[in-house]
Design a protein around this motif. Structure first.
Motif, PDB file in Angstrom:
ATOM      1  N   UNK A  25      52.708  58.269  44.229  1.00  0.00           N
ATOM      2  CA  UNK A  25      52.138  58.719  42.970  1.00  0.00           C
ATOM      3  C   UNK A  25      50.797  59.391  43.139  1.00  0.00           C
ATOM      4  N   UNK A  26      50.349  60.027  42.095  1.00  0.00           N
ATOM      5  CA  UNK A  26      49.135  60.826  42.141  1.00  0.00           C
ATOM      6  C   UNK A  26      47.928  60.104  41.592  1.00  0.00           C
ATOM      7  N   UNK A  27      48.096  58.842  41.186  1.00  0.00           N
ATOM      8  CA  UNK A  27      47.001  58.147  40.519  1.00  0.00           C
ATOM      9  C   UNK A  27      46.373  57.060  41.373  1.00  0.00           C
ATOM     10  N   UNK A  28      46.634  57.076  42.684  1.00  0.00           N
ATOM     11  CA  UNK A  28      46.109  56.033  43.565  1.00  0.00           C
ATOM     12  C   UNK A  28      44.606  55.891  43.420  1.00  0.00           C
ATOM     13  N   UNK A  29      43.909  56.989  43.327  1.00  0.00           N
ATOM     14  CA  UNK A  29      42.450  56.945  43.293  1.00  0.00           C
ATOM     15  C   UNK A  29      41.892  56.317  42.029  1.00  0.00           C
ATOM     16  N   UNK A  30      42.729  56.063  41.058  1.00  0.00           N
ATOM     17  CA  UNK A  30      42.253  55.449  39.827  1.00  0.00           C
ATOM     18  C   UNK A  30      42.320  53.925  39.862  1.00  0.00           C
ATOM     19  N   UNK A  31      42.893  53.380  40.928  1.00  0.00           N
ATOM     20  CA  UNK A  31      43.076  51.936  41.027  1.00  0.00           C
ATOM     21  C   UNK A  31      42.092  51.313  42.011  1.00  0.00           C
ATOM     22  N   UNK A  32      41.545  50.162  41.629  1.00  0.00           N
ATOM     23  CA  UNK A  32      40.924  49.296  42.613  1.00  0.00           C
ATOM     24  C   UNK A  32      42.052  48.654  43.406  1.00  0.00           C
ATOM     25  N   UNK A  33      41.809  48.397  44.673  1.00  0.00           N
ATOM     26  CA  UNK A  33      42.847  47.845  45.538  1.00  0.00           C
ATOM     27  C   UNK A  33      42.403  46.515  46.119  1.00  0.00           C
ATOM     28  N   UNK A  34      43.378  45.653  46.308  1.00  0.00           N
ATOM     29  CA  UNK A  34      43.089  44.357  46.895  1.00  0.00           C
ATOM     30  C   UNK A  34      44.092  43.977  47.963  1.00  0.00           C
ATOM     31  N   UNK A  35      43.660  43.105  48.844  1.00  0.00           N
ATOM     32  CA  UNK A  35      44.540  42.479  49.828  1.00  0.00           C
ATOM     33  C   UNK A  35      44.549  40.974  49.562  1.00  0.00           C
ATOM     34  N   UNK A  36      45.723  40.409  49.648  1.00  0.00           N
ATOM     35  CA  UNK A  36      45.918  38.979  49.481  1.00  0.00           C
ATOM     36  C   UNK A  36      46.751  38.484  50.658  1.00  0.00           C
ATOM     37  N   UNK A  37      46.784  37.177  50.831  1.00  0.00           N
ATOM     38  CA  UNK A  37      47.647  36.626  51.874  1.00  0.00           C
ATOM     39  C   UNK A  37      48.216  35.284  51.433  1.00  0.00           C
ATOM     40  N   UNK A  38      49.366  34.986  52.002  1.00  0.00           N
ATOM     41  CA  UNK A  38      50.036  33.729  51.708  1.00  0.00           C
ATOM     42  C   UNK A  38      50.496  33.109  53.010  1.00  0.00           C
ATOM     43  N   UNK A  39      49.871  31.997  53.352  1.00  0.00           N
ATOM     44  CA  UNK A  39      50.250  31.257  54.555  1.00  0.00           C
ATOM     45  C   UNK A  39      51.470  30.394  54.246  1.00  0.00           C
ATOM     46  N   UNK A  40      52.217  30.010  55.269  1.00  0.00           N
ATOM     47  CA  UNK A  40      53.405  29.181  55.053  1.00  0.00           C
ATOM     48  C   UNK A  40      53.085  27.912  54.288  1.00  0.00           C
ATOM     49  N   UNK A  41      53.801  27.683  53.195  1.00  0.00           N
ATOM     50  CA  UNK A  41      53.625  26.481  52.416  1.00  0.00           C
ATOM     51  C   UNK A  41      52.400  26.452  51.525  1.00  0.00           C
ATOM     52  N   UNK A  42      51.710  27.596  51.436  1.00  0.00           N
ATOM     53  CA  UNK A  42      50.490  27.645  50.631  1.00  0.00           C
ATOM     54  C   UNK A  42      50.586  28.734  49.573  1.00  0.00           C
ATOM     55  N   UNK A  49      38.742  43.213  48.442  1.00  0.00           N
ATOM     56  CA  UNK A  49      38.910  44.137  47.328  1.00  0.00           C
ATOM     57  C   UNK A  49      38.033  45.353  47.558  1.00  0.00           C
ATOM     58  N   UNK A  50      38.510  46.510  47.088  1.00  0.00           N
ATOM     59  CA  UNK A  50      37.719  47.730  47.170  1.00  0.00           C
ATOM     60  C   UNK A  50      37.891  48.489  45.859  1.00  0.00           C
ATOM     61  N   UNK A  51      36.797  49.062  45.378  1.00  0.00           N
ATOM     62  CA  UNK A  51      36.916  49.757  44.105  1.00  0.00           C
ATOM     63  C   UNK A  51      37.548  51.138  44.305  1.00  0.00           C
ATOM     64  N   UNK A  52      37.752  51.846  43.224  1.00  0.00           N
ATOM     65  CA  UNK A  52      38.530  53.076  43.261  1.00  0.00           C
ATOM     66  C   UNK A  52      37.929  54.137  44.190  1.00  0.00           C
ATOM     67  N   UNK A  53      36.597  54.159  44.271  1.00  0.00           N
ATOM     68  CA  UNK A  53      35.953  55.198  45.081  1.00  0.00           C
ATOM     69  C   UNK A  53      35.719  54.766  46.523  1.00  0.00           C
ATOM     70  N   UNK A  54      35.854  53.472  46.786  1.00  0.00           N
ATOM     71  CA  UNK A  54      35.529  52.966  48.113  1.00  0.00           C
ATOM     72  C   UNK A  54      34.079  52.586  48.261  1.00  0.00           C
ATOM     73  N   UNK A  55      33.322  52.697  47.188  1.00  0.00           N
ATOM     74  CA  UNK A  55      31.898  52.438  47.261  1.00  0.00           C
ATOM     75  C   UNK A  55      31.511  50.983  47.115  1.00  0.00           C
ATOM     76  N   UNK A  95      49.263  43.932  49.723  1.00  0.00           N
ATOM     77  CA  UNK A  95      48.296  44.788  49.046  1.00  0.00           C
ATOM     78  C   UNK A  95      48.692  44.881  47.570  1.00  0.00           C
ATOM     79  N   UNK A  96      47.703  45.140  46.752  1.00  0.00           N
ATOM     80  CA  UNK A  96      47.942  45.192  45.314  1.00  0.00           C
ATOM     81  C   UNK A  96      46.984  46.181  44.669  1.00  0.00           C
ATOM     82  N   UNK A  97      47.428  46.774  43.580  1.00  0.00           N
ATOM     83  CA  UNK A  97      46.611  47.724  42.823  1.00  0.00           C
ATOM     84  C   UNK A  97      46.249  47.120  41.477  1.00  0.00           C
TER      85      UNK A  97
END
Length: 116
Positions: A25-42, A49-55, A95-97
């Motif tokens: 899609x063309x709207x990636x730059x409008x989203x803040x992005x995050x990374x999450x993780x899930x360990x086994x059994x948790x 997290x990073x904001x839309x501009x990377x700043x 990853x999540x938007x």
């Protein structure tokens, strides 16, 4: 937006990996992005997290100083550079938007295994 995470694998403790999250899609730059993780059994937990501009970035205490989140809006891709990996970093990484009302869009996850 559709997200595709990749870059996981098996690495020894102390090693490094870089995860990528490619967005459609063309709207990636409008989203803040995050990374999450899930360990086994948790539950899934926040990693970074990073904001839309990377700043602006924010990290969980457990990864601060070892992980770096970044993005390239021209390539519609977010990254998670993981250094000094520990066995407790073993998890499926997602990853999540964020659309303003929470993390609305999620990638399928990529497995990171850190051996001791």
């Amino acid at each position: 937006v559709q997200l595709q995470a990749c870059g996981g694998g098996l690495v020894q403790a102390g090693g490094s990996l870089r995860l990528s999250c490619a967005a459609s899609g063309r709207t990636f730059s409008s989203y803040d992005m995050g990374w999450f993780r899930q360990a086994p059994g948790k539950e899934r937990v926040f990693v970074a997290r990073i904001n839309w501009s990377g700043g602006s970035t924010y990290y969980a205490d457990s990864v601060k100083g070892r992980f770096t989140i970044s993005r390239d809006n021209a390539k519609n891709t977010a990254y998670l550079q993981m250094n000094s990996l520990k066995p407790e970093d073993t998890a499926v990484y997602y990853c999540a938007a964020e659309s303003g009302t929470g993390y609305t869009y999620w990638g399928q996850g990529t497995l990171v295994t850190v051996s001791s």
